[in-house]
Design a protein around this motif. Structure first.
Motif, PDB file in Angstrom:
ATOM      1  N   ASN A   1     -57.334  86.328  48.714  1.00 44.30           N
ATOM      2  CA  ASN A   1     -57.287  85.076  49.748  1.00 44.30           C
ATOM      3  C   ASN A   1     -57.384  83.451  48.345  1.00 44.30           C
ATOM      4  OD1 ASN A   1     -56.490  86.050  51.701  1.00 44.30           O
ATOM      5  ND2 ASN A   1     -59.386  86.093  52.863  1.00 44.30           N
ATOM      6  N   GLU A   2     -58.802  83.476  47.943  1.00 39.99           N
ATOM      7  CA  GLU A   2     -58.293  82.801  47.524  1.00 39.99           C
ATOM      8  C   GLU A   2     -57.086  82.750  45.976  1.00 39.99           C
ATOM      9  OE1 GLU A   2     -60.951  82.809  43.803  1.00 39.99           O
ATOM     10  OE2 GLU A   2     -61.475  80.838  43.639  1.00 39.99           O
ATOM     11  N   ARG A   3     -56.675  83.978  45.635  1.00 40.68           N
ATOM     12  CA  ARG A   3     -55.880  83.549  44.233  1.00 40.68           C
ATOM     13  C   ARG A   3     -54.676  83.339  45.054  1.00 40.68           C
ATOM     14  NH1 ARG A   3     -55.193  86.635  40.515  1.00 40.68           N
ATOM     15  NH2 ARG A   3     -53.062  87.670  40.963  1.00 40.68           N
ATOM     16  N   GLU A   4     -54.305  84.148  46.420  1.00 43.91           N
ATOM     17  CA  GLU A   4     -53.115  83.340  47.365  1.00 43.91           C
ATOM     18  C   GLU A   4     -52.798  81.830  47.248  1.00 43.91           C
ATOM     19  OE1 GLU A   4     -53.143  85.425  49.936  1.00 43.91           O
ATOM     20  OE2 GLU A   4     -51.795  87.616  49.411  1.00 43.91           O
ATOM     21  N   ALA A   5     -54.637  81.071  47.942  1.00 48.33           N
ATOM     22  CA  ALA A   5     -54.130  79.866  47.995  1.00 48.33           C
ATOM     23  C   ALA A   5     -54.243  79.570  46.864  1.00 48.33           C
ATOM     24  CB  ALA A   5     -55.505  79.247  48.696  1.00 48.33           C
ATOM     25  N   LEU A   6     -53.911  79.686  45.491  1.00 49.68           N
ATOM     26  CA  LEU A   6     -53.988  79.006  44.312  1.00 49.68           C
ATOM     27  C   LEU A   6     -52.446  78.914  43.628  1.00 49.68           C
ATOM     28  CD1 LEU A   6     -57.548  79.930  42.123  1.00 49.68           C
ATOM     29  CD2 LEU A   6     -57.218  77.517  43.393  1.00 49.68           C
ATOM     30  N   LEU A   7     -51.996  80.329  44.090  1.00 46.17           N
ATOM     31  CA  LEU A   7     -50.549  80.297  44.013  1.00 46.17           C
ATOM     32  C   LEU A   7     -49.704  79.226  44.768  1.00 46.17           C
ATOM     33  CD1 LEU A   7     -49.846  84.270  43.614  1.00 46.17           C
ATOM     34  CD2 LEU A   7     -49.999  82.703  41.955  1.00 46.17           C
ATOM     35  N   ASN A   8     -50.063  79.452  45.690  1.00 47.48           N
ATOM     36  CA  ASN A   8     -49.719  78.577  46.495  1.00 47.48           C
ATOM     37  C   ASN A   8     -49.757  77.032  46.127  1.00 47.48           C
ATOM     38  OD1 ASN A   8     -48.493  79.775  48.803  1.00 47.48           O
ATOM     39  ND2 ASN A   8     -49.821  80.084  50.331  1.00 47.48           N
ATOM     40  N   VAL A   9     -51.341  76.897  45.391  1.00 49.63           N
ATOM     41  CA  VAL A   9     -51.359  75.414  45.384  1.00 49.63           C
ATOM     42  C   VAL A   9     -49.994  75.161  44.146  1.00 49.63           C
ATOM     43  CG1 VAL A   9     -52.490  73.360  43.987  1.00 49.63           C
ATOM     44  CG2 VAL A   9     -53.039  74.804  46.086  1.00 49.63           C
ATOM     45  N   ASN A  10     -50.309  76.351  43.289  1.00 46.87           N
ATOM     46  CA  ASN A  10     -49.140  76.152  41.905  1.00 46.87           C
ATOM     47  C   ASN A  10     -48.019  75.437  41.993  1.00 46.87           C
ATOM     48  OD1 ASN A  10     -51.232  75.975  39.661  1.00 46.87           O
ATOM     49  ND2 ASN A  10     -51.130  77.618  38.950  1.00 46.87           N
ATOM     50  N   ALA A  11     -47.296  76.831  43.478  1.00 44.96           N
ATOM     51  CA  ALA A  11     -45.870  76.777  43.985  1.00 44.96           C
ATOM     52  C   ALA A  11     -45.853  75.051  44.359  1.00 44.96           C
ATOM     53  CB  ALA A  11     -45.657  77.478  44.800  1.00 44.96           C
ATOM     54  N   TYR A  12     -46.621  74.881  45.115  1.00 43.21           N
ATOM     55  CA  TYR A  12     -46.472  72.921  45.552  1.00 43.21           C
ATOM     56  C   TYR A  12     -46.226  71.855  44.062  1.00 43.21           C
ATOM     57  CZ  TYR A  12     -48.002  68.402  46.650  1.00 43.21           C
ATOM     58  OH  TYR A  12     -47.727  67.486  47.211  1.00 43.21           O
ATOM     59  N   ALA A  13     -47.421  72.497  43.442  1.00 38.62           N
ATOM     60  CA  ALA A  13     -47.407  70.999  41.942  1.00 38.62           C
ATOM     61  C   ALA A  13     -45.782  71.224  41.964  1.00 38.62           C
ATOM     62  CB  ALA A  13     -48.756  71.786  41.374  1.00 38.62           C
ATOM     63  N   GLU A  14     -45.552  72.889  41.149  1.00 37.19           N
ATOM     64  CA  GLU A  14     -44.855  72.925  40.146  1.00 37.19           C
ATOM     65  C   GLU A  14     -42.850  72.229  41.362  1.00 37.19           C
ATOM     66  OE1 GLU A  14     -42.808  77.480  39.873  1.00 37.19           O
ATOM     67  OE2 GLU A  14     -41.034  76.737  39.666  1.00 37.19           O
ATOM     68  N   LYS A  15     -42.883  72.052  42.335  1.00 32.90           N
ATOM     69  CA  LYS A  15     -42.200  71.947  42.740  1.00 32.90           C
ATOM     70  C   LYS A  15     -42.299  70.548  43.164  1.00 32.90           C
ATOM     71  CE  LYS A  15     -39.522  72.384  47.592  1.00 32.90           C
ATOM     72  NZ  LYS A  15     -39.533  73.036  49.297  1.00 32.90           N
ATOM     73  N   PHE A  16     -43.653  70.003  43.401  1.00 31.80           N
ATOM     74  CA  PHE A  16     -43.616  68.213  42.917  1.00 31.80           C
ATOM     75  C   PHE A  16     -42.847  68.135  41.263  1.00 31.80           C
ATOM     76  CE2 PHE A  16     -45.903  64.741  41.133  1.00 31.80           C
ATOM     77  CZ  PHE A  16     -46.111  63.712  42.391  1.00 31.80           C
ATOM     78  N   PHE A  17     -42.965  68.886  40.258  1.00 35.67           N
ATOM     79  CA  PHE A  17     -43.387  68.767  38.980  1.00 35.67           C
ATOM     80  C   PHE A  17     -41.187  68.593  38.888  1.00 35.67           C
ATOM     81  CE2 PHE A  17     -47.545  69.923  37.527  1.00 35.67           C
ATOM     82  CZ  PHE A  17     -48.019  68.483  38.062  1.00 35.67           C
ATOM     83  N   THR A  18     -40.659  69.464  39.488  1.00 38.06           N
ATOM     84  CA  THR A  18     -39.313  69.201  39.222  1.00 38.06           C
ATOM     85  C   THR A  18     -38.805  68.474  39.862  1.00 38.06           C
ATOM     86  OG1 THR A  18     -39.425  71.470  40.798  1.00 38.06           O
ATOM     87  CG2 THR A  18     -38.900  71.884  39.037  1.00 38.06           C
ATOM     88  N   ASN A  19     -39.194  68.344  40.875  1.00 40.01           N
ATOM     89  CA  ASN A  19     -38.520  67.068  41.914  1.00 40.01           C
ATOM     90  C   ASN A  19     -38.922  65.474  41.355  1.00 40.01           C
ATOM     91  OD1 ASN A  19     -37.459  67.361  44.134  1.00 40.01           O
ATOM     92  ND2 ASN A  19     -39.269  67.865  45.738  1.00 40.01           N
ATOM     93  N   GLN A  20     -40.198  65.718  40.622  1.00 39.51           N
ATOM     94  CA  GLN A  20     -39.598  64.004  40.025  1.00 39.51           C
ATOM     95  C   GLN A  20     -39.026  63.782  39.022  1.00 39.51           C
ATOM     96  OE1 GLN A  20     -41.825  61.790  40.552  1.00 39.51           O
ATOM     97  NE2 GLN A  20     -42.510  62.703  42.261  1.00 39.51           N
ATOM     98  N   LEU A  21     -38.327  65.537  38.277  1.00 41.72           N
ATOM     99  CA  LEU A  21     -38.128  65.411  36.953  1.00 41.72           C
ATOM    100  C   LEU A  21     -36.272  64.513  37.155  1.00 41.72           C
ATOM    101  CD1 LEU A  21     -37.375  65.422  33.651  1.00 41.72           C
ATOM    102  CD2 LEU A  21     -36.471  67.836  34.391  1.00 41.72           C
ATOM    103  N   PHE A  22     -35.909  65.242  38.489  1.00 52.07           N
ATOM    104  CA  PHE A  22     -34.757  65.116  38.411  1.00 52.07           C
ATOM    105  C   PHE A  22     -34.126  64.111  40.243  1.00 52.07           C
ATOM    106  CE2 PHE A  22     -34.496  69.994  36.818  1.00 52.07           C
ATOM    107  CZ  PHE A  22     -33.229  69.481  36.349  1.00 52.07           C
ATOM    108  N   GLU A  23     -35.193  64.069  40.496  1.00 52.96           N
ATOM    109  CA  GLU A  23     -34.683  62.904  41.797  1.00 52.96           C
ATOM    110  C   GLU A  23     -35.748  62.144  41.616  1.00 52.96           C
ATOM    111  OE1 GLU A  23     -32.721  64.185  44.069  1.00 52.96           O
ATOM    112  OE2 GLU A  23     -33.494  66.688  43.419  1.00 52.96           O
ATOM    113  N   SER A  24     -36.477  61.306  41.066  1.00 53.92           N
ATOM    114  CA  SER A  24     -37.432  60.223  41.070  1.00 53.92           C
ATOM    115  C   SER A  24     -36.706  59.672  39.498  1.00 53.92           C
ATOM    116  CB  SER A  24     -38.946  60.500  40.687  1.00 53.92           C
ATOM    117  OG  SER A  24     -38.758  60.808  38.899  1.00 53.92           O
ATOM    118  N   GLU A  25     -36.473  57.755  39.722  1.00 50.95           N
ATOM    119  CA  GLU A  25     -35.928  57.039  38.664  1.00 50.95           C
ATOM    120  C   GLU A  25     -36.726  57.485  37.314  1.00 50.95           C
ATOM    121  OE1 GLU A  25     -34.779  53.176  40.330  1.00 50.95           O
ATOM    122  OE2 GLU A  25     -34.982  53.195  37.907  1.00 50.95           O
TER     123      GLU A  25
END
Ligand code: ZN
Length: 678
Positions: A110-134
Motif C-alpha cells: 500500500n505504501e508503494r502504491e501510495a508513493l507511486l500515486n504521489v509521483n504520478a501526480y507530481a509528474e503530471k503537475f510538472f508537465t502541465n507547468q511546462l506546456f500550459e503555464s506561461e
C-alpha cells in the motif's frame, strides 16, 4: 502470479528436447540429443540435451538450464513470459492466484502504491507547468527547445516537465489536493524549512526529467538548473526511498527496451540528455547509468534484454581510466563489451546534435572497437615507447582479459594483445594466469551471480571454475597458481554424493576395540555420519551450501534421478551451475580403479560396491587428514606467536598430540582403502 501448482504442471509437461528443437535442430545421440549451441558462435554441436534431467548444457560456453531458462535466454523473455509460452505450447490453462500477503507486506504494498500515486501526480503537475503555464513555456520549454535543441515531440515522449521558480507552488497544491506531507518528503519532492516547519519545493525553478521503472511509472525525478549562474548543483535527484533505488535503475530503459531487443545491443551513456539526444537522432537502444558506476542491479537489467553492450566515452581522455573499472564489471557479468571514443571535446549529447541521424549511426558502428583495442588506444595515449609504461598498459589489459568468462574469447583477446604489442602469446598467458588467480580470490558480487561459465573437466582444478570467498593469499611468483587440495577433495565428495548418494556401499570402519568391521549404508548417509561425528564441514562456502541443500532434498525424494533433476533445475543458480557439469560428465573421471572396472559410458556403481566404497571412503578420509593438517598448522602458528601463557602452550601441545593420534588412525584406515588417485 501463476500458481505453484500450475508452474509444476508446466515444468512436468515441458520436454526439454521438444522446447529446444523448436529453435535449434537436434540430433539424437544415445539417450540424449546434440545441437549447435545458440549462445556462442559455433558450428559444431557442443550443446547437449539430457531429457532424463530435463536440461541443456553447452560444453563450450557453459550455458545450461531447464526449458524455462532456455526460453528466457534464447528469446530474451522474463520468467512469467516463458511460463506463458510453455503453457500455450502444451495447452495448459494458466491459473493465477492473488498472493496472500501478510499484514506487513500488505502495508508495504500500500505504501508503494501510495508513493507511486504521489509521483504520478507530481509528474503530471510538472508537465502541465511546462506546456500550459506561461512561466513554464517561457523559461522551461524555451530552454529545452532552443538551448538543448530537443523537438517538442521528444520532450513529450520523455515526459519532461518544469517546476515553477517559487517557494511552494507545488507543495501547496499537492497538500490541498490531499497528498500527505510525509509522502512528499519521503519522495524528496518537498523539503521542510527548519525555521518555519513549512514545506518548500525541492525542484524549484528546474526542468524535470522523470525516471521511469520498467512499467513506465515515475519512480524518481532529476531536476536540472537552466542557467550557469544558478546556485546549487547542476542536477537534483530523488533520494533513495521505498520506490526508488538508484542502483536498480537505468535512465531511458523503459523507452529503449524494445530497440535493445531488436538490435541486440545497448549503448551506455552517462546522462539524461545524452539518452534523449541520441534517441532523437534515431539511436533508440540507449540507456544512462546516471553518472554512477554501474551496479549489479543495472547489469541485470541490461542482461534481461541483451548480452551486447557498447559503452560511449567522451572525447576527452580524462576519466577514462576510472571508467575502465566499470568495463571489467561488465565483462565479469558475461557481457560482450565494445567501446566507442567520441571525437575530442564531444559528448554523446553534443555529438548526436551536431550530426545527421545517419552520420551518428555510421560513426557508432564504424568506431565501436573491442575492449582490447579500446584500452590499448586510450591507455597508450602519451606512453610513447617507454617500455615500463607499455608493460603497465599490457598488464592492465591482461587484467581486463581475466574478467572475461569465456575461455575462447580470452584466448582470442590474448592473441590480439600479443599482436598489438608484438609480444609472445606465451608470456602473456603467464600474466593471464596470475591475473585469473588474483581475480578468483577477490570476491565480486557481479561474478558470484554468474558462476561457473566453464564446465568442469577431468583433471582441471575445480577452483578455477568457482569463485570462492576464501581470504586471498599471497600470490607466489610461480607460473602455476597453487591449488587448495581441500577444494579438490570437497568437490569430489560432492560429486560422489550427487551421483551416487542413494547407492548402498560397504564401509570399512574400526570398532571400539580396534577391530575392523564392515557396515552397509547409503553413500550420502556415510558422508553425513562422518561429517557429523567429526563435527566437520566443507571449507568452500558454495560446497557447504550445496551439502546443506542436498541434506534437505534427499529427504524429499525417493530416487537419485529425481534428486539429480531437482538440482539440475534448482532455483539457486549457483547450485544449478555446480550440479550440471557433474550430472552431464561425459566420462566417469574418477580413480583408475573405476575406469578398470566400468565401461566408460555406463558406470554401474550399484553393481560394484567395492569400487564406490574405495572412492568415497578414500576421499572422506583424505579430507579429514588434510583438515587435521590445517588445524595443526594453525595451532603451530599460534605456538610460535610467542604471546601465550605456559598453560596455554601446554594445552596447544596436547591438542596437537591428539590430532597426531587421530591422523595416525586415519592413516591406518587409509592404507586399507587407499585409492591410487591421491
Ligand atoms: Zn555454447
Amino acid at each position: 502470479m501463476i500458481t505453484q501448482k500450475c508452474i509444476d504442471e508446466i515444468k512436468m509437461a515441458a520436454r526439454i528436447e521438444d522446447v529446444v528443437s523448436d529453435f535449434v535442430p537436434l540430433k539424437r545421440a544415445g539417450a540424449s540429443y546434440k545441437g549447435v549451441c545458440p549462445f556462442h558462435d559455433d558450428h559444431s554441436p557442443s550443446m547437449h540435451i539430457t531429457p532424463k534431467l530435463g536440461i541443456y548444457h553447452c560444453f563450450v560456453c557453459g550455458a545450461h538450464g531447464d526449458s524455462i531458462k532456455f526460453l528466457m535466454e534464447y528469446q530474451k523473455i522474463s520468467y512469467p513470459e516463458a511460463l506463458r509460452y510453455l503453457a500455450s505450447k502444451y495447452n495448459i490453462a494458466i491459473e493465477e492466484e492473488k498472493k496472500e500477503l501478510t499484514a506487513e507486506q500488505e502495508a508495504a504494498k500500500n505504501e508503494r502504491e501510495a508513493l507511486l500515486n504521489v509521483n504520478a501526480y507530481a509528474e503530471k503537475f510538472f508537465t502541465n507547468q511546462l506546456f500550459e503555464s506561461e512561466e513554464g513555456r517561457n523559461i522551461g520549454l524555451t530552454y529545452l527547445r532552443d538551448k538543448r535543441g530537443f523537438k517538442e515531440e521528444t520532450i513529450r515522449k520523455f515526459r519532461l516537465g518544469y517546476c515553477p521558480d517559487t517557494w511552494d507552488t507545488f507543495s501547496k497544491k499537492a497538500v490541498a489536493d490531499g497528498y500527505k506531507p510525509d509522502d512528499l518528503l519521503t519522495l524528496g519532492l518537498c523539503r521542510k524549512s527548519e525555521k518555519t516547519g513549512n514545506l518548500f519545493d525541492f525542484y524549484k525553478g528546474r526542468v524535470i526529467f522523470p525516471i521511469l521503472n520498467a512499467f513506465g511509472s515515475a519512480i524518481g525525478f532529476g531536476g536540472r538548473v537552466m542557467s550557469q549562474e544558478a546556485k546549487g548543483p547542476k542536477y537534483y535527484n530523488s533520494p533513495e526511498n521505498p520506490i526508488y533505488h538508484k542502483s536498480d535503475v537505468l535512465y531511458g530503459f523503459y523507452f529503449a527496451r524494445r530497440a535493445i531487443r531488436e538490435r541486440d545491443n545497448v549503448y551506455l551513456v552517462e546522462g539524461y540528455t545524452d539518452v534523449i539526444s541520441m534517441s532523437e537522432a534515431g539511436v533508440e537502444n540507449v540507456v544512462a547509468s546516471s553518472g554512477t558506476a554501474l551496479t549489479d542491479g543495472q547489469i541485470k537489467l541490461i542482461k534481461s534484454q541483451t548480452n551486447n553492450i557498447t559503452v560511449l566515452y567522451d572525447g576527452d581522455n580524462a576519466g577514462i581510466k576510472a571508467s575502465l573499472r566499470g568495463i571489467n564489471m561488465l565483462l565479469a557479468a558475461g557481457l560482450n563489451v565494445k567501446a566507442v571514443l567520441l571525437p575530442d571535446g564531444e559528448d554523446p549529447d553534443s555529438f548526436a546534435k551536431g550530426h545527421r541521424d545517419s552520420e551518428l549511426k555510421d560513426y557508432l558502428e564504424q568506431n565501436a572497437v573491442n575492449i582490447i583495442q579500446f584500452e590499448a588506444k586510450t591507455l597508450m595515449h602519451g606512453a610513447g615507447n617507454d617500455p615500463l609504461k607499455r608493460a603497465e598498459v599490457v598488464n592492465t589489459i591482461i587484467e581486463t582479459v581475466a574478467e572475461v568468462n569465456d575461455e575462447v574469447l580470452r584466448a582470442f583477446y590474448v592473441r590480439e594483445c600479443a599482436e598489438l604489442f608484438q609480444l609472445s602469446e606465451e608470456s602473456l598467458q603467464v600474466n593471464l594466469k596470475r591475473a585469473l588467480w588474483k581475480r578468483m580470490n577477490t570476491p565480486s558480487p557481479a561474478r558470484v551471480t554468474n558462476i561457473p561459465q566453464q564446465p568442469v573437466q577431468q583433471g582441471q582444478p575445480v577452483q578455477q571454475q568457482l569463485p570462492n570467498v576464501v581470504k586471498p593469499e599471497e600470490v607466489p611468483q610461480t607460473q602455476q597458481p597453487p591449488t587448495d587440495p581441500l577444494f579438490d577433495l570437497e568437490y569430489n565428495i560432492i560429486r560422489l554424493i550427487l551421483k551416487y548418494g542413494f547407492f548402498e556401499t560397504n564401509v570399512r570402519d574400526v570398532d571400539a576395540d580396534g577391530q575392523e568391521v564392515i557396515r552397509r549404508m547409503r553413500v550420502d548417509q556415510y558422508v553425513f555420519n562422518e561429517f557429523h561425528a567429526e563435527e566437520i564441514s566443507f571449507t568452500n562456502p558454495l560446497y557447504q551450501h550445496f551439502y546443506q541443500e542436498y541434506a534437505r532434498l534427499a529427504q524429499q525424494f525417493d530416487s537419485q534421478d529425481d534428486l539429480c533433476k531437482a538440482f539440475a533445475q534448482h532455483d539457486d543458480e549457483a547450485l544449478q551451475a555446480l550440479a550440471i557439469p557433474i550430472l552431464t560428465e561425459q566420462t566417469p573421471d574418477c580413480s583408475p580403479a573405476w575406469e578398470q572396472r566400468f565401461d566408460m559410458e555406463t558406470p554401474r556403481p550399484d553393481t560394484d560396491i567395492e569400487c564406490l566404497n574405495q572412492e568415497i571412503t578414500g576421499c572422506v578420509n583424505l579430507f579429514k587428514m588434510r583438515l587435521i593438517d590445517k588445524c595443526k598448522e594453525l595451532l603451530i602458528k599460534e605456538l610460535e606467536s610467542g604471546d601465550l601463557t605456559e598453560q596455554e602452550q601446554r594445552d596447544i601441545m596436547m591438542r596437537i598430540g591428539e590430532l597426531n593420534e587421530r591422523a595416525k588412525e586415519l592413516g591406518n584406515l587409509q592404507r586399507i582403502v587407499i585409492s591410487s588417485q591421491y
